[in-house]
Design a protein around this motif. Structure first.
Motif, mmCIF file in Angstrom:
data_model
loop_
_atom_site.group_PDB
_atom_site.id
_atom_site.type_symbol
_atom_site.label_atom_id
_atom_site.label_comp_id
_atom_site.label_asym_id
_atom_site.label_seq_id
_atom_site.Cartn_x
_atom_site.Cartn_y
_atom_site.Cartn_z
ATOM 1 N N LYS A 1 -0.645 -15.196 -7.605
ATOM 2 C CA LYS A 1 0.700 -14.675 -7.405
ATOM 3 C C LYS A 1 0.632 -13.338 -6.649
ATOM 4 O O LYS A 1 -0.233 -12.511 -6.916
ATOM 5 C CB LYS A 1 1.403 -14.498 -8.743
ATOM 6 N N TYR A 2 1.576 -13.164 -5.721
ATOM 7 C CA TYR A 2 1.612 -11.995 -4.858
ATOM 8 C C TYR A 2 2.846 -11.137 -5.164
ATOM 9 O O TYR A 2 3.883 -11.657 -5.582
ATOM 10 C CB TYR A 2 1.676 -12.412 -3.382
ATOM 11 N N PHE A 3 2.701 -9.837 -4.900
ATOM 12 C CA PHE A 3 3.844 -8.916 -4.930
ATOM 13 C C PHE A 3 3.761 -8.080 -3.655
ATOM 14 O O PHE A 3 2.723 -7.488 -3.348
ATOM 15 C CB PHE A 3 3.790 -8.012 -6.162
ATOM 16 N N TYR A 4 4.885 -8.031 -2.915
ATOM 17 C CA TYR A 4 4.920 -7.345 -1.623
ATOM 18 C C TYR A 4 5.729 -6.050 -1.716
ATOM 19 O O TYR A 4 6.830 -6.044 -2.259
ATOM 20 C CB TYR A 4 5.564 -8.239 -0.564
ATOM 21 N N ILE A 5 5.161 -4.976 -1.172
ATOM 22 C CA ILE A 5 5.896 -3.725 -0.982
ATOM 23 C C ILE A 5 5.893 -3.453 0.515
ATOM 24 O O ILE A 5 4.833 -3.274 1.122
ATOM 25 C CB ILE A 5 5.257 -2.563 -1.752
ATOM 26 N N THR A 6 7.084 -3.433 1.110
ATOM 27 C CA THR A 6 7.194 -3.486 2.566
ATOM 28 C C THR A 6 8.046 -2.351 3.117
ATOM 29 O O THR A 6 9.130 -2.070 2.601
ATOM 30 C CB THR A 6 7.815 -4.835 2.992
ATOM 31 N N ALA A 7 7.555 -1.732 4.184
ATOM 32 C CA ALA A 7 8.339 -0.725 4.900
ATOM 33 C C ALA A 7 9.523 -1.407 5.578
ATOM 34 O O ALA A 7 9.369 -2.436 6.240
ATOM 35 C CB ALA A 7 7.470 -0.027 5.939
ATOM 36 N N ALA B 1 1.733 -10.408 -10.951
ATOM 37 C CA ALA B 1 1.059 -10.686 -9.679
ATOM 38 C C ALA B 1 -0.429 -10.346 -9.762
ATOM 39 O O ALA B 1 -0.836 -9.386 -10.427
ATOM 40 C CB ALA B 1 1.712 -9.901 -8.558
ATOM 41 N N ASP B 2 -1.221 -11.139 -9.064
ATOM 42 C CA ASP B 2 -2.661 -10.902 -8.959
ATOM 43 C C ASP B 2 -3.007 -10.106 -7.706
ATOM 44 O O ASP B 2 -4.032 -9.422 -7.659
ATOM 45 C CB ASP B 2 -3.414 -12.233 -8.907
ATOM 46 N N VAL B 3 -2.172 -10.246 -6.659
ATOM 47 C CA VAL B 3 -2.424 -9.629 -5.363
ATOM 48 C C VAL B 3 -1.249 -8.720 -5.021
ATOM 49 O O VAL B 3 -0.098 -9.146 -5.010
ATOM 50 C CB VAL B 3 -2.599 -10.702 -4.259
ATOM 51 N N LEU B 4 -1.549 -7.456 -4.744
ATOM 52 C CA LEU B 4 -0.535 -6.489 -4.349
ATOM 53 C C LEU B 4 -0.681 -6.236 -2.852
ATOM 54 O O LEU B 4 -1.689 -5.692 -2.400
ATOM 55 C CB LEU B 4 -0.703 -5.183 -5.124
ATOM 56 N N VAL B 5 0.336 -6.638 -2.089
ATOM 57 C CA VAL B 5 0.315 -6.483 -0.637
ATOM 58 C C VAL B 5 1.143 -5.263 -0.256
ATOM 59 O O VAL B 5 2.351 -5.228 -0.506
ATOM 60 C CB VAL B 5 0.855 -7.733 0.074
ATOM 61 N N LEU B 6 0.501 -4.274 0.341
ATOM 62 C CA LEU B 6 1.175 -3.055 0.774
ATOM 63 C C LEU B 6 1.404 -3.159 2.279
ATOM 64 O O LEU B 6 0.511 -2.858 3.082
ATOM 65 C CB LEU B 6 0.328 -1.829 0.431
ATOM 66 N N VAL B 7 2.595 -3.605 2.654
ATOM 67 C CA VAL B 7 2.921 -3.745 4.072
ATOM 68 C C VAL B 7 3.440 -2.394 4.559
ATOM 69 O O VAL B 7 4.623 -2.202 4.855
ATOM 70 C CB VAL B 7 3.950 -4.873 4.302
ATOM 71 N N ASN C 1 11.082 -3.241 11.556
ATOM 72 C CA ASN C 1 10.650 -4.486 12.191
ATOM 73 C C ASN C 1 9.205 -4.851 11.915
ATOM 74 O O ASN C 1 8.894 -6.000 11.598
ATOM 75 C CB ASN C 1 10.887 -4.420 13.710
ATOM 76 N N TRP C 2 8.298 -3.871 12.061
ATOM 77 C CA TRP C 2 6.894 -4.200 11.811
ATOM 78 C C TRP C 2 6.708 -4.687 10.384
ATOM 79 O O TRP C 2 6.013 -5.685 10.143
ATOM 80 C CB TRP C 2 5.988 -2.989 12.064
ATOM 81 N N GLY C 3 7.298 -3.992 9.427
ATOM 82 C CA GLY C 3 7.146 -4.392 8.034
ATOM 83 C C GLY C 3 7.637 -5.799 7.788
ATOM 84 O O GLY C 3 6.945 -6.623 7.176
ATOM 85 N N HIS C 4 8.823 -6.121 8.290
ATOM 86 C CA HIS C 4 9.407 -7.436 8.032
ATOM 87 C C HIS C 4 8.612 -8.553 8.721
ATOM 88 O O HIS C 4 8.361 -9.599 8.114
ATOM 89 C CB HIS C 4 10.860 -7.456 8.494
ATOM 90 N N THR C 5 8.213 -8.351 9.983
ATOM 91 C CA THR C 5 7.475 -9.415 10.666
ATOM 92 C C THR C 5 6.075 -9.588 10.073
ATOM 93 O O THR C 5 5.567 -10.712 10.001
ATOM 94 C CB THR C 5 7.378 -9.143 12.182
ATOM 95 N N SER C 6 5.467 -8.489 9.634
ATOM 96 C CA SER C 6 4.139 -8.600 9.016
ATOM 97 C C SER C 6 4.210 -9.316 7.673
ATOM 98 O O SER C 6 3.362 -10.165 7.366
ATOM 99 C CB SER C 6 3.528 -7.205 8.832
#
Length: 418
Positions: free
Chosen positions: A165-171, A222-228, A174-179
């Motif tokens: 399971k993932y959790f996303y923290i995103t700026a 979540a097991d994976v924390l994605v820092l966008v 545009n770059w944040g959303h497309t990434s």
């Protein structure tokens, strides 16, 4: 503090020479880059790579028999400043422009360069729309796109973290959303109920924004924390996550994980973090690139550090533009553009190409993992931050022509660059 003092000494020595070295017969090129603000470390790296490239080209006789001269302006990564910088440098005589760290900055500078019939090279700027929805004939991108990063990183994560399971923290730009969208697509985590996420403001995020977002991640299963996040924003988030102990409980992933982020954060805090890069100083030796290995050595001798990807991008842009001018035997923008389009070359690593379709640089993408402290300090440079754990060739990473045309149609843009 040591690196800051080195940087200050660098600018004290360099800026006066840039201002006074103005031979009448020189060819002027312009760098708009963040000398101040959140992305100043990446900006400094670009300046250093650019100066090294210009020194080399001038020692070899310059371009069309004339020396290159660099003019530069501080953009602070702000689009409106980048536009003014382009106007100012063109008025001074710049025939080519490059720079940027922020995608919004790259898009703005590229659009302004078009009004002057000048080429603009986005050294850094990962959002897809730089060369897709916002692409045009006057802009080229040296760095990889969000799609390229997402596909390479997605392959590795899917293989090594299946059914997590993932959790996303995103700026929130545009770059944040497309990434984020690209990584979700390539890790099968598009179900936002199962793999939730939050956005944080950009570029005005406060410490409370990071803390609140990370508390939500901590409360999730979540097991994976994605820092966008990128640059200074990523540094602040990782430090906060470390203070909360999240790196012990979750795998930290950052789509664009650069050398400057490691240096600002501290490698011991980031051990085991996973991300992607389009170049790192270990690559030339890995791919037997003699020019690349010479660049690493020369950069280290000149500046006392090993080069990050931002320096490699700026260095590549200048050499590639100069090569296109030599091959076309003119400074004319249209002719130089034609010489660049679909041109394949090898400079600091294996083969790469300036794709004619969208002016995206098609190159290999590397998935990296941060080394432990003992590995970092064992190397004489104390900068052996990454191990390459996966790679994806550019042709497999880049957006396909059909995907590109579809994105252009949706955005109401013509299906060829204008």
């Amino acid at each position: 503090m040591t690196r800051l003092l080195i940087a200050m000494a660098f600018w004290t020595a360099v800026l006066p020479s840039l201002a006074t070295a103005e031979p009448d017969d020189s060819i002027l090129i312009g760098l708009s880059y963040p000398r101040t603000g959140h992305y100043r470390e990446e900006g400094l790296a670009q300046m250093r790579g650019a100066l090294l490239a210009i020194d080399e080209i001038n020692r070899d006789g310059g371009v069309l028999g004339k020396p290159l001269r660099l003019v530069n302006r501080d953009s602070a990564a702000r689009p409106e400043k980048a536009r003014r910088n382009v106007d100012s440098m063109v008025a001074e005589g710049a025939v080519m422009l490059f720079g940027s760290v922020s995608s919004a900055e790259a898009i703005a500078a590229g659009e302004q360069a078009k009004t002057h019939d000048r080429l603009y090279f986005a050294t850094i700027g990962y959002s897809n729309d730089v060369t897709t929805e916002k692409g045009h004939r006057h802009i080229f991108r040296e760095s990889t796109s969000a799609t390229m990063t997402g596909r390479a990183l997605g392959q590795y994560l899917t293989q090594h973290f299946p059914d997590k399971k993932y959790f996303y923290i995103t700026a929130d730009y545009n770059w944040g959303h497309t990434s984020e969208d690209s990584l979700r697509s390539n890790t099968h985590t598009t179900d936002r109920a199962l793999h939730p996420g939050v956005t944080i403001p950009f570029p005005t995020a406060k410490q409370s924004d990071y803390s609140t977002a990370l508390q939500q991640a901590d409360a999730s299963d979540a097991d994976v924390l994605v820092l966008v996040l990128y640059g200074h924003d990523l540094v602040r988030a990782i430090r906060t996550a470390d203070n909360m102990g999240l790196s012990r409980d979750k795998q930290i992933v950052a789509p664009n994980l650069t050398q400057s982020v490691i240096e600002q954060t501290g490698s011991s805090i980031m051990v085991g973090a996973i991300g992607a890069e389009h170049w790192l100083w270990r690559v030339p030796e890995r791919e037997n690139s003699k020019t690349g290995m010479a660049f690493v050595d020369n950069f280290n001798q000149k500046y006392g550090i090993y080069p990050p990807s931002a320096a490699a991008s700026a260095y590549t842009v200048i050499h590639q533009w100069a090569d296109a001018v030599r091959r076309s035997q003119t400074l004319n923008t249209a002719a130089v553009t034609k010489a660049l389009e679909n041109h394949t070359y090898s400079l600091l690593k294996g083969p790469a190409q300036w794709r004619g379709l969208d002016h995206q640089n098609v190159q290999r993408v590397y998935v990296v993992k941060v080394n432990d402290r003992s590995t970092v300090i064992q190397h004489p440079s104390k900068q052996d931050y990454f191990q390459i754990v996966h790679q994806l060739d550019g042709e497999d990473a880049v957006i396909s022509p059909d995907e590109w045309r579809s994105a252009r149609r949706v955005a109401g843009q013509p299906e060829t660059l204008q």
